[in-house]
Design an enzyme around this catalytic site. Structure first.
Site, PDB file in Angstrom:
ATOM      1  N   TYR A   1      -2.223   4.487   4.492  1.00  0.00           N
ATOM      2  CA  TYR A   1      -3.322   3.989   3.415  1.00  0.00           C
ATOM      3  C   TYR A   1      -3.959   5.286   2.878  1.00  0.00           C
ATOM      4  O   TYR A   1      -3.797   5.416   1.957  1.00  0.00           O
ATOM      5  CB  TYR A   1      -3.956   2.962   4.090  1.00  0.00           C
TER       6      TYR A   1
ATOM      7  N   ILE B   1     -10.944  -8.471  -5.236  1.00  0.00           N
ATOM      8  CA  ILE B   1     -11.363  -7.458  -6.126  1.00  0.00           C
ATOM      9  C   ILE B   1     -10.426  -7.763  -7.688  1.00  0.00           C
ATOM     10  O   ILE B   1     -11.055  -7.867  -8.747  1.00  0.00           O
ATOM     11  CB  ILE B   1     -10.973  -6.004  -5.784  1.00  0.00           C
TER      12      ILE B   1
ATOM     13  N   ASN C   1      -4.091  -2.940  -9.443  1.00  0.00           N
ATOM     14  CA  ASN C   1      -4.949  -3.342  -8.174  1.00  0.00           C
ATOM     15  C   ASN C   1      -4.176  -3.820  -6.906  1.00  0.00           C
ATOM     16  O   ASN C   1      -4.933  -3.450  -5.825  1.00  0.00           O
ATOM     17  CB  ASN C   1      -5.839  -4.561  -8.800  1.00  0.00           C
TER      18      ASN C   1
HETATM   19  P1  NAD Z   1      -7.081  -8.966  -1.141  1.00  0.00           P
HETATM   20  O1  NAD Z   1      -6.079  -9.067  -0.107  1.00  0.00           O
HETATM   21  O2  NAD Z   1      -8.279  -9.939  -1.300  1.00  0.00           O
HETATM   22  O3  NAD Z   1      -6.361  -8.912  -2.713  1.00  0.00           O
HETATM   23  C1  NAD Z   1      -5.292  -8.159  -2.816  1.00  0.00           C
HETATM   24  C2  NAD Z   1      -4.377  -9.006  -3.792  1.00  0.00           C
HETATM   25  O4  NAD Z   1      -3.157  -8.162  -3.798  1.00  0.00           O
HETATM   26  C3  NAD Z   1      -3.844 -10.297  -2.686  1.00  0.00           C
HETATM   27  O5  NAD Z   1      -3.847 -11.519  -3.663  1.00  0.00           O
HETATM   28  C4  NAD Z   1      -2.385 -10.171  -2.485  1.00  0.00           C
HETATM   29  O6  NAD Z   1      -1.529 -11.140  -2.256  1.00  0.00           O
HETATM   30  C5  NAD Z   1      -1.861  -9.001  -3.729  1.00  0.00           C
HETATM   31  N1  NAD Z   1      -1.013  -8.199  -3.280  1.00  0.00           N
HETATM   32  C6  NAD Z   1      -0.768  -7.393  -2.117  1.00  0.00           C
HETATM   33  N2  NAD Z   1       0.501  -6.839  -2.245  1.00  0.00           N
HETATM   34  C7  NAD Z   1       1.149  -6.961  -3.264  1.00  0.00           C
HETATM   35  C8  NAD Z   1       2.362  -6.742  -4.136  1.00  0.00           C
HETATM   36  N3  NAD Z   1       3.157  -6.305  -3.495  1.00  0.00           N
HETATM   37  N4  NAD Z   1       2.580  -7.448  -5.246  1.00  0.00           N
HETATM   38  C9  NAD Z   1       1.663  -8.261  -5.905  1.00  0.00           C
HETATM   39  N5  NAD Z   1       0.495  -8.499  -5.115  1.00  0.00           N
HETATM   40  C10 NAD Z   1       0.198  -8.015  -3.922  1.00  0.00           C
HETATM   41  O7  NAD Z   1      -7.872  -7.387  -0.939  1.00  0.00           O
HETATM   42  P2  NAD Z   1      -8.883  -6.643  -1.955  1.00  0.00           P
HETATM   43  O8  NAD Z   1      -9.911  -5.974  -1.066  1.00  0.00           O
HETATM   44  O9  NAD Z   1      -9.328  -7.492  -3.212  1.00  0.00           O
HETATM   45  O10 NAD Z   1      -7.813  -5.596  -2.580  1.00  0.00           O
HETATM   46  C11 NAD Z   1      -7.611  -5.221  -3.840  1.00  0.00           C
HETATM   47  C12 NAD Z   1      -7.360  -3.423  -3.810  1.00  0.00           C
HETATM   48  O11 NAD Z   1      -8.828  -2.876  -3.628  1.00  0.00           O
HETATM   49  C13 NAD Z   1      -6.249  -2.866  -2.979  1.00  0.00           C
HETATM   50  O12 NAD Z   1      -5.492  -1.948  -3.748  1.00  0.00           O
HETATM   51  C14 NAD Z   1      -7.158  -2.322  -1.987  1.00  0.00           C
HETATM   52  O13 NAD Z   1      -6.547  -1.280  -1.245  1.00  0.00           O
HETATM   53  C15 NAD Z   1      -8.361  -1.863  -2.764  1.00  0.00           C
HETATM   54  N6  NAD Z   1      -9.380  -1.526  -2.091  1.00  0.00           N
HETATM   55  C16 NAD Z   1     -10.304  -2.543  -1.437  1.00  0.00           C
HETATM   56  C17 NAD Z   1     -11.331  -2.240  -0.465  1.00  0.00           C
HETATM   57  C18 NAD Z   1     -12.065  -3.292   0.386  1.00  0.00           C
HETATM   58  O14 NAD Z   1     -12.956  -2.972   1.024  1.00  0.00           O
HETATM   59  N7  NAD Z   1     -11.879  -4.445   0.149  1.00  0.00           N
HETATM   60  C19 NAD Z   1     -11.926  -0.961  -0.516  1.00  0.00           C
HETATM   61  C20 NAD Z   1     -11.049   0.108  -1.184  1.00  0.00           C
HETATM   62  C21 NAD Z   1     -10.091  -0.323  -2.036  1.00  0.00           C
END
Ligand code: NAD
Length: 266
Positions: free
Chosen positions: A158, A20, A92
């Site tokens: 979470y 995202i 994010n």
């Molecule tokens: P993803 O794992 O593909 O991307 C998350 C990114 O954040 C990764 O590149 C990771 O290295 C980075 N990251 C994690 N911890 C970190 C930290 N402490 N400092 C800096 N970078 C960090 O996952 P995503 O699904 O793209 O998630 C992005 C956001 O969306 C998150 O907050 C997640 O909770 C939220 N979200 C995702 C979903 C879903 O279904 N994928 C649904 C609801 C919310």
């Protein structure tokens, strides 16, 4: 004037190395913003910046763990130095917790998830308003989740962290509305990304495999909980963030915008 344009705005996006966050960084850049891609994974952040540059946009990469105030501060200061005043902050970065209920989750996992998902978001907000208050303008968008509104979509840590993100968003929206800063949350539903694998790696050894856990893992489960009958895309979420970051959303603050195919409405 096109109210959706982000021409010449500077945006910091955390967790921009994947999923995202990468889609948000690329879409902000495509709409004209200069983008700082921040991630705990330096190579992933660099790859996002490279993709933006290849597409004709302007971006810089910064490595930081958003749960560490000093690292985040260094990244935001570097972004301001290289790209100009901070206009848009997208908090994010986040990890999943393995869907552990309260009686299962270890204290270490609880603390790491709260640290990254809630405290990291707070630190990003705090650092951003310190840049934005003197200028009297700014847009903050926090990545919550359907799990920030419902008691499902994650485990105890979470769900608690994402509810905290929604609460923080509302408090800050009320506090800063008269000073030109809007603060909103986006609440995605089921979006295919590397979230489970990345969370597993960041939490480290000792955390049981979380690949098959959750309430929307296979297609039948998705159809059961999501009225749209399908998962969303990273672009679905990025479009909502771009809207909230734009002039068109100037009177919208303190909102938790679901991007979930109707999951929350059910
Ligand atoms: P993803 O794992 O593909 O991307 C998350 C990114 O954040 C990764 O590149 C990771 O290295 C980075 N990251 C994690 N911890 C970190 C930290 N402490 N400092 C800096 N970078 C960090 O996952 P995503 O699904 O793209 O998630 C992005 C956001 O969306 C998150 O907050 C997640 O909770 C939220 N979200 C995702 C979903 C879903 O279904 N994928 C649904 C609801 C919310």
């Amino acid at each position: 004037m096109n109210e959706m344009s982000l021409n010449d705005r500077m945006a910091v996006v955390t967790g921009a190395g994947s999923g995202i966050g990468r889609a948000i960084a690329e879409m902000l850049a495509a709409r004209g913003a200069r983008v700082a891609a921040v991630d705990i994974d330096a190579a992933a952040a660099a790859e996002t910046a490279r993709r933006i540059a290849d597409a004709g946009g302007r971006a810089e990469a910064f490595q930081a763990d958003t749960s560490a105030a000093a690292e985040l501060d260094r990244a935001v200061s570097g972004a301001v130095e290289k790209l100009g005043p901070l206009e848009i902050m997208v908090n994010n970065a986040g990890i999943l917790d393995g869907y552990f209920d309260a009686h299962e989750v270890t204290e270490a996992v609880w603390r790491r998830v709260i640290d990254i998902d809630l405290t990291g978001t707070f630190l990003g907000c705090q650092r951003a308003v310190r840049e934005m208050l003197p200028r009297g303008r700014g847009r903050i968008v926090n990545m919550a989740s359907v799990a920030g509104l419902n008691g499902t979509g994650g485990g105890a840590a979470y769900v608690a962290a994402k509810h905290g993100v929604v609460g923080l968003t509302r408090q800050m929206a009320a506090a800063y509305a008269s000073r030109g800063i809007t603060v909103n949350a986006v609440c995605p539903g089921a979006i295919p990304t590397g979230l489970r694998a990345h969370s597993q790696a960041i939490l480290g050894p000792g955390v049981p495999d979380m690949s098959g856990r959750g309430i929307a893992v296979n297609d039948d489960q998705v159809r059961a909980v999501v009225p749209a009958g399908r998962r969303g895309t990273v672009e679905d979420v990025a479009a909502a963030v771009c809207f909230l970051a734009s002039d068109a959303a100037g009177y919208i603050t303190g909102h938790a915008l679901t991007v979930d195919g109707g999951w929350r409405a059910k």
